[in-house]
Design an enzyme around this catalytic site. Structure first.
Site, PDB file in Angstrom:
ATOM      1  N   ASP A  98      33.742  38.178  33.765  1.00 43.08           N
ATOM      2  CA  ASP A  98      34.954  37.838  34.184  1.00 43.08           C
ATOM      3  C   ASP A  98      35.074  36.841  35.400  1.00 43.08           C
ATOM      4  O   ASP A  98      35.978  35.927  35.345  1.00 43.08           O
ATOM      5  CB  ASP A  98      35.534  39.220  35.017  1.00 43.08           C
TER       6      ASP A  98
ATOM      7  N   ASP B 108      36.128  45.636  46.638  1.00 46.97           N
ATOM      8  CA  ASP B 108      35.461  44.401  46.530  1.00 46.97           C
ATOM      9  C   ASP B 108      36.491  43.381  46.957  1.00 46.97           C
ATOM     10  O   ASP B 108      36.378  42.331  47.856  1.00 46.97           O
ATOM     11  CB  ASP B 108      34.825  43.970  45.410  1.00 46.97           C
TER      12      ASP B 108
HETATM   13  N1  ARG Z   1      32.299  44.107  29.171  1.00 48.93           N
HETATM   14  C1  ARG Z   1      33.787  43.910  29.095  1.00 48.93           C
HETATM   15  C2  ARG Z   1      34.078  42.574  28.739  1.00 48.93           C
HETATM   16  O1  ARG Z   1      33.518  41.692  29.609  1.00 48.93           O
HETATM   17  C3  ARG Z   1      34.617  44.774  29.944  1.00 48.93           C
HETATM   18  C4  ARG Z   1      34.301  44.399  31.496  1.00 48.93           C
HETATM   19  C5  ARG Z   1      35.162  45.327  32.534  1.00 48.93           C
HETATM   20  N2  ARG Z   1      35.007  45.069  33.566  1.00 48.93           N
HETATM   21  C6  ARG Z   1      34.772  45.947  34.697  1.00 48.93           C
HETATM   22  N3  ARG Z   1      34.962  45.659  35.800  1.00 48.93           N
HETATM   23  N4  ARG Z   1      34.189  47.101  34.098  1.00 48.93           N
HETATM   24  O2  ARG Z   1      35.234  42.121  28.673  1.00 48.93           O
END
Ligand code: ARG
Length: 403
Positions: free
Chosen positions: A126, A16
């Site tokens: 994120d 990405d």
């Molecule tokens: N759900 C977790 C959080 O929001 C982990 C996110 C991990 N990101 C990923 N691209 N796997 O902190």
């Protein structure tokens, strides 16, 4: 917004963010500066990642080793807050975003950029952590999110990469979405999206199978004012302590989690984690607090800890409330000093001993043997007064016929 001229992209080296380089360049004509932050994610060599950004068309590509900083300034504060989201998840990904943001903004200032960019989708936490955090550090710079905002599906990304000859190996991509750093490793998507499917041994990288019996490993962790300073009597940096405990606790399968998690965007998701050092350290820290923190402070700190954890999970690391809660935690961490002995065995870190010069545990008060200094005659009146409101209430209930 007019087109930016120079964009700093938070770069991971994956499909990405690699496609983002070509994509932003094509859409805006801007020069792209890729910034990869080493928070101990392991995997590909960072020089390879750095070169890939150039090969995708970046005008500049830098790698920042932020491991020691991440350990000392992000993981240790989380430990002092016993940060476990939904009582379980030690904030692995949520904790790394602020340090990434910090270095992305530093690069933007260094190179005179007029915009920032990240490669998160519109479904996760994120995007919030990047945009809110970058906005707090650089309120003057717009943030681009091409994966979310330009309809860049996975298929389109692969097509775009092929069309432009971008050097991304889509076959190497695992069926899982993985995010890792020294505080742990998150594994999601693929067959795990069916919450009934049990995790398979293959998905783990930091932990061994806890059901394979092996002799327990005993470790002594020394804390000073809430922060770990030594392992088995040997003084080490926060990064070295975390790295060492990942190996030792990981060997016994400590820190595996499998949960349904409430994301900030309202989605419930199935998440698997492995966080050996984080879980071992939090277990030890909580026990040392039990021994050294006064009762009412300890009860109140649980609420502070939870609020701190939710703030950080929700992308508000850079916020006045976290600063204020940190001041409380700094105050209560004073005297959280001493040793905790853990036995690492069968997927668990079990506390088997504690000792502290600043302990509030008093043998003389607690003992049932000779030497007891606790005056039991004082308890009689205390219990009567403590129970008085209940007694008065119960008498009225009786008078009114037990309604
Ligand atoms: N759900 C977790 C959080 O929001 C982990 C996110 C991990 N990101 C990923 N691209 N796997 O902190």
């Amino acid at each position: 917004m007019s087109n930016p001229k120079r964009v700093v992209l938070a770069y991971s080296g994956g499909l990405d963010t690699s496609v983002c380089i070509g994509w932003i360049k094509e859409q805006t004509g801007a020069d792209i500066i890729a910034v990869a932050i080493d928070v101990g994610q392991g995997g590909e060599d960072l020089d390879v990642i750095r070169q890939r950004a150039f090969d995708c068309g970046a005008v500049e590509s830098i790698v920042v080793d932020a491991k020691a900083e991440f350990a000392a300034d992000y993981c240790i504060p989380a430990l002092k807050a016993n940060a476990l989201y939904m009582d379980r998840y030690p904030l692995v990904s949520a904790l790394s975003r602020p340090v990434i943001n910090k270095h992305v903004v530093a690069a933007a200032r260094q190179f005179g950029a007029d915009a920032l960019a990240h490669g998160s989708t519109g479904k996760g936490n994120d995007q919030v952590r990047f945009e809110v955090g970058l906005g707090a550090l650089a309120p003057d710079l717009p943030v681009l999110a091409p994966v979310r905002d330009s309809g860049m599906s996975r298929e389109k990304a692969i097509e775009f990469a092929a069309e432009k000859g971008l050097p991304v190996d889509v076959n190497k991509k695992s069926p899982y979405s993985i995010d890792a750093n020294i505080w742990g490793r998150a594994i999601e998507t693929g067959f795990l999206e069916d919450p009934w499917n049990a995790p398979i041994e293959d998905i783990y990288a930091y932990t061994s199978d806890p059901t394979v019996a092996q002799p327990a490993d005993e470790v002594v962790i020394t804390f000073v004012d809430g922060a770990p300073t030594a392992i088995d009597g040997k003084t080490l940096s926060p990064l070295d302590i975390i790295t060492l405990l990942n190996v030792r606790a990981g060997a016994h399968g400590v820190g595996r989690l499998d949960m349904i998690e409430d994301r900030l965007v309202g989605i419930k998701s199935r998440e698997v984690y492995e966080c050996p050092a984080a879980l071992a350290l939090i277990t030890a820290h909580q026990e040392l607090e039990n021994m050294t923190v006064e009762r009412d402070v300890a009860r109140f700190k649980k609420q502070v800890d939870q609020r701190w954890t939710e703030l950080v999970y929700d992308g508000l690391w850079f916020s006045p409330l976290r600063n204020a809660l940190d001041a409380f935690i700094a105050s209560t961490s004073e005297h959280v000093s001493g040793d905790i002995r853990l036995s690492l065995e069968g997927g668990r870190a079990v506390v088997t001993g504690r000792r502290s010069e600043t302990s509030l545990y008093s043998y003389d008060l607690a003992t049932y043997d000779e030497g007891d200094t606790f005056d039991q005659s004082l308890s009689k009146g205390f219990v009567q007064l403590w129970g008085l409101p209940t007694k008065v209430w119960a008498a009225r209930e009786q008078r009114l016929g037990g309604k």
